[in-house]
Structure formats: structure tokens, C-alpha cells
Design a protein around this motif. Sequence first.
Motif, short mmCIF file in Angstrom:
data_model
loop_
_atom_site.label_atom_id
_atom_site.label_comp_id
_atom_site.label_asym_id
_atom_site.label_seq_id
_atom_site.Cartn_x
_atom_site.Cartn_y
_atom_site.Cartn_z
N TYR A 29 11.48 -0.02 -11.31
CA TYR A 29 11.01 1.00 -10.37
C TYR A 29 11.92 1.03 -9.16
N ARG A 30 12.24 2.25 -8.70
CA ARG A 30 13.05 2.41 -7.50
C ARG A 30 12.27 3.27 -6.51
N ILE A 31 11.97 2.68 -5.35
CA ILE A 31 11.15 3.35 -4.35
C ILE A 31 11.95 3.48 -3.07
N CYS A 32 12.31 4.70 -2.71
CA CYS A 32 13.09 4.93 -1.49
C CYS A 32 12.17 5.10 -0.29
N MET A 33 12.70 4.74 0.89
CA MET A 33 11.96 4.83 2.15
C MET A 33 12.90 5.37 3.22
N PRO A 34 12.40 6.20 4.16
CA PRO A 34 13.22 6.68 5.27
C PRO A 34 13.36 5.63 6.36
N LEU A 35 13.86 4.47 5.97
CA LEU A 35 14.02 3.31 6.84
C LEU A 35 15.32 2.61 6.49
N THR A 36 15.71 1.63 7.29
CA THR A 36 16.79 0.73 6.92
C THR A 36 16.17 -0.53 6.33
N THR A 37 16.96 -1.30 5.59
CA THR A 37 16.43 -2.54 5.02
C THR A 37 16.04 -3.52 6.12
N GLU A 38 16.74 -3.50 7.24
CA GLU A 38 16.40 -4.39 8.34
C GLU A 38 15.06 -3.99 8.96
N GLU A 39 14.81 -2.69 9.09
CA GLU A 39 13.52 -2.23 9.59
C GLU A 39 12.41 -2.61 8.62
N TYR A 40 12.65 -2.40 7.35
CA TYR A 40 11.61 -2.67 6.35
C TYR A 40 11.27 -4.15 6.26
N ARG A 41 12.17 -5.00 6.65
CA ARG A 41 11.89 -6.44 6.65
C ARG A 41 10.68 -6.73 7.54
N VAL A 42 10.62 -6.07 8.71
CA VAL A 42 9.48 -6.22 9.61
C VAL A 42 8.28 -5.44 9.07
N GLY A 43 8.53 -4.21 8.64
CA GLY A 43 7.44 -3.36 8.18
C GLY A 43 6.71 -3.91 6.98
N GLN A 44 7.43 -4.57 6.09
CA GLN A 44 6.81 -5.14 4.90
C GLN A 44 5.81 -6.23 5.29
N LEU A 45 6.20 -7.13 6.18
CA LEU A 45 5.32 -8.21 6.61
C LEU A 45 4.09 -7.67 7.32
N TYR A 46 4.31 -6.69 8.20
CA TYR A 46 3.20 -6.09 8.94
C TYR A 46 2.23 -5.41 7.99
N THR A 47 2.76 -4.63 7.04
CA THR A 47 1.91 -3.87 6.14
C THR A 47 1.09 -4.77 5.24
N ILE A 48 1.72 -5.81 4.68
CA ILE A 48 1.00 -6.72 3.80
C ILE A 48 -0.14 -7.41 4.55
N SER A 49 0.14 -7.86 5.78
CA SER A 49 -0.88 -8.55 6.57
C SER A 49 -2.04 -7.63 6.91
N LYS A 50 -1.74 -6.44 7.40
CA LYS A 50 -2.79 -5.51 7.80
C LYS A 50 -3.61 -5.06 6.60
N HIS A 51 -2.94 -4.73 5.50
CA HIS A 51 -3.65 -4.26 4.31
C HIS A 51 -4.55 -5.36 3.76
N SER A 52 -4.05 -6.59 3.69
CA SER A 52 -4.85 -7.70 3.17
C SER A 52 -6.11 -7.89 3.99
N HIS A 53 -5.99 -7.77 5.32
CA HIS A 53 -7.16 -7.94 6.18
C HIS A 53 -8.15 -6.80 6.00
N GLN A 54 -7.66 -5.58 5.91
CA GLN A 54 -8.53 -4.42 5.75
C GLN A 54 -9.37 -4.50 4.49
N GLU A 55 -8.78 -5.02 3.42
CA GLU A 55 -9.45 -5.00 2.13
C GLU A 55 -10.14 -6.30 1.78
N SER A 56 -10.35 -7.19 2.75
CA SER A 56 -11.01 -8.46 2.50
C SER A 56 -12.43 -8.46 3.06
#
Length: 320
Positions: free
Chosen positions: A6-33
Motif C-alpha cells: 500500500y502507498r499512502i501519500c500525505m501533503p506533509l514532509t517525512t520530518e513533519e509526519y514523524r511528529v504527526g504520527q506519534l501525536y495521532t497514534i496517542s490521541k486516537h488510542s486514548h479516544q477509543e479506550s
Amino acid sequence: MLVKEYRICMPLTTEEYRVGQLYTISKHSHQESEKGEGVEVVKNEPHEDPVHGPGQFTEKRVHLSSKLPSWARAVTPRIFYITEKAWNYYPYTITADGHPPQCSFLPKFSIYIETKYEDNCGDSENIFRSDKILGDHEVSFLDIAFDEIPERYYRSLEDPRFFSSAKTGRGPLREGWRLHTQPIMCSYKLVSVKFEVWGLQTRVEQFVHKVIRDILLIGHRQAFAWVDEWCAGMTMEEVRRYEQETQEATNELIGLVAPAIAVSEVGQPTATHSAPASAPSTPLSDEAPDFLAPPKTRPRKKSAPETLTLPALRERTGAE
């Protein structure tokens, strides 16, 4: 074994997504627990690899009892979880090496995912040079704006066709955006699903791929839709602090319970195989997992902030 890329493009840089990925996983995990259900973080600590250098090791327990289909609940204990161990050397990440996490009551079922991130529009060919791949495999581009997701998981505020970032000026995304948008990056994910049961293998493997596809689309849509919460200069130190605070709140919300059943653990990975630290733990059901649904209204003993702003972080840092 059914292998797809699977190839999923994002309107971001890889350096930006490094932060965004951690933030998103943490927030989503909390919301759905909630009590007894969700993602419990057991370990989250630095890890050094002789080949890949410094990284982060995480161990999580994904509590799934109510997410299992009725036939699975009938043969499993009331308390059930899947263990996920991950080594993150971003933009190269690992979750399994030859012995993927397996459900102990389904020993012939496994999921193995490799991920690499690059600053391009998904046009890198043969990015996975793996001896696990025998012959050609299907390559699918997933469009976070125009590919459909299950209706019950749709949120208009997270729709990239309508979302516009106030802080970055990016969005909304129009038809063909992948070919003319800057910046742009791509998540390359090689997903292997194995279910070695005669008569059911093809059906189950295809179904699990469909579930994983939906999870990937929803997660990447959220990362973009929440960009104004994490993008404005948020450093790795700051997002790690947010991650820690959110994980503590999530663990308390779930409640620590002694499991009656565990999943086979993964050994130390080698340098030759890779997979993402955020590889989804996919419950077997007739539809996509319930923990991706909008959060329910429920009382919480302790709650992580929906958005942890930079001023709040700096104020906390100064007070310490």
C-alpha cells in the motif's frame, strides 16, 4: 500468504509526519479506550541498533475482548489481548522479524507489516527488497481524500476534501492532488497476511487486507485533519511528553487487569526485515474494528487533553 503493498501519500514532509504520527497514534488510542478495552502501553523507551542507530522500542497490549466476533468470544477467555512489540528507526520501522504476533487461539494466523517513508509521490519502485516476497505483489495507491471509508467512521471535520489547515494553508485536497501538491510524502507499507487453514485461507486473508486498508486510510486522514494541533513547530521532545501524558491517562482509563491469555512474543529483530511501529493489530470480525468508531460519551477518571498546545507545553516545562 497474501502480500500487498500500500502507498499512502500525505501533503506533509517525512520530518513533519514523524511528529504527526506519534501525536495521532496517542490521541486516537486514548479516544477509543475505555475500562478494560483499548491500547495499554507497557513499555516505551529508547533503543539502540548497531545498523539503524537510535530508535524507540514500544510494547503495547491491545485489549480486544468485546471487539471479537461471537464465534471467537465463545472459545476465548473474557480477558483477551494482543501483544505488539515495535522498534521505530524512523523513517524505517520494525514490528516483527520472521515470527509475527500471533493469536494463541489461532496459531496459524499472522500479520507482518513493513513500512518505509519517503519524500515523494509514491513513485519509488522496488522499495522493499525482501526475500519474503516471492514474485510480483499487488501495489495499491490509497487516496486519503477520495477513497471511500466505511460510512460509520466518516467525520466531515476529518474529510481532506473539505479540511483546510489554518496554520499551514494546506488543503482542501482536489482531484489529482497527489501529482501537483507540495510538500508531499509517501508511506510505503508491505503487508503480509497468513492464515493457513484449508478452505478458509483465501477468504480470511482477503478480508484482513480489507480491514487493514480501512485502518490505514482512517489513520492517515486523521493525521492530516489534526495537523493544526501538532504541526506548528512541535518538537520531538514536546510530542514525546504529550505521548507520555496521554499513555498514562489511557492506561488508567483502561485499568490494569491480569490477562488470562497472552500472545506469543516477538524476538529481537534483525537488520534484514522491517515493519512499522504502528502496525495495526486487527481483530477478526465481519466489519472493520469498532475501536475506530467515534468515541462514546463516558465518564473518565483522568483524561489526556484533546489538544496539547505549545504554550501549555512550554508553561509546564518552565514550571519544572
